[in-house]
Design a protein around this motif. Structure first.
Motif: not given
Length: 270
Positions: A97-124
């Motif tokens: 998971i530390e090597k994964i960079v999430l790249y969903p087209n159009h989707i990650i558009s605010n810091y709430y999403s970024v911080n929630y994904l970080k809680e799930l373990g997705f830092d990139n």
């Protein structure tokens, strides 16, 4: 705020002449598991290049259950990969998971999403480039994740598993067929590139999105320079100037999203 001492530029090449790029970090589209690019790389090519450069790969094709065993075998062949840029969350079962960079087209558009994904373990994560510069600064100021941003690219507007060009040719009984056409979209008066490949269709804005005008405000981001669908003349200008704030003046560029907020909900229309 997530600050870095030096911005990193990751180039997605549009050919395999790697010595032309004057860069040490690349994102290579994995053959048969990526779509919308000009050059694809198999595992042997990737391993050869990863012994010379900082190599990441991108897997942005929709993954079906029948594809999972195939992609698992392909991933096991790869060596010395820095990051895996992926659209499908199912790949976390096969990639650290530390090597994964999430790249969903159009989707990650605010810091709430970024911080929630970080809680799930997705830092990139790759942040959408359909945001204003103020929204991008806001995300950087309110997150501690490792942020990536498509600084220069022809924006991907749509991806479908349907063979849209083939269906069009069949419907209108057209014999002169190509897998890439440019059309003018009447409402916006924008030229669009439509590409069909490997049983999939992608649509791109024909203008080059270029955010270099705001480089000074994007300090918290790693940058992706995607040269797919870009001709040789513009490619040369971009490679000579990808860290130049004036680049947007040197090419037929588009930075509309950076200065115009996009309304996603009908209730937000004024």
């Amino acid at each position: 705020m997530h600050m870095r001492e030096k911005k990193r530029y990751f180039i997605i090449p549009n050919d395999k002449k790697m010595n032309e790029y004057n860069n040490d970090s690349f994102i290579l589209p994995l053959k048969d598991f990526a779509v919308g690019f000009d050059a694809y790389f198999d595992s042997d090519e990737i391993n050869k290049l990863s012994s010379i450069y900082n190599v990441s790969i991108i897997i942005n094709k929709f993954i079906h259950e029948t594809d999972l065993e195939l992609i698992k075998k392909e991933l096991l062949k790869l060596n010395n990969i820095e990051y895996f840029f992926v659209e499908d969350f199912s790949l976390m079962n096969y990639i650290p998971i530390e090597k994964i960079v999430l790249y969903p087209n159009h989707i990650i558009s605010n810091y709430y999403s970024v911080n929630y994904l970080k809680e799930l373990g997705f830092d990139n994560v790759v942040v959408s480039n359909e945001l204003t510069i103020d929204e991008l600064v806001d995300i950087n100021n309110h997150t501690k994740s490792n942020l990536f941003y498509n600084l220069i690219s022809k924006n991907n507007l749509m991806y479908s598993k349907r063979e849209l060009l083939t269906n069009y040719y069949d419907n209108y009984d057209i014999n002169d067929r190509g897998n890439r056409i440019v059309v003018n979209e009447a409402v916006s008066d924008h030229e669009l590139i439509i590409k069909e490949e490997n049983k999939a269709t992608t649509i791109f804005n024909n203008k080059i999105f270029c955010a270099n005008k705001y480089l000074d405000k994007l300090d918290g981001y790693n940058f992706i320079v995607n040269l797919s669908n870009i001709d040789e003349n513009d490619k040369k200008v971009i490679l000579d100037n990808f860290d130049n704030e004036e680049l947007y003046k040197l090419i037929d560029s588009d930075f509309y999203f950076l200065e115009n907020k996009i309304v996603y909900k009908v209730g937000d229309l004024k």
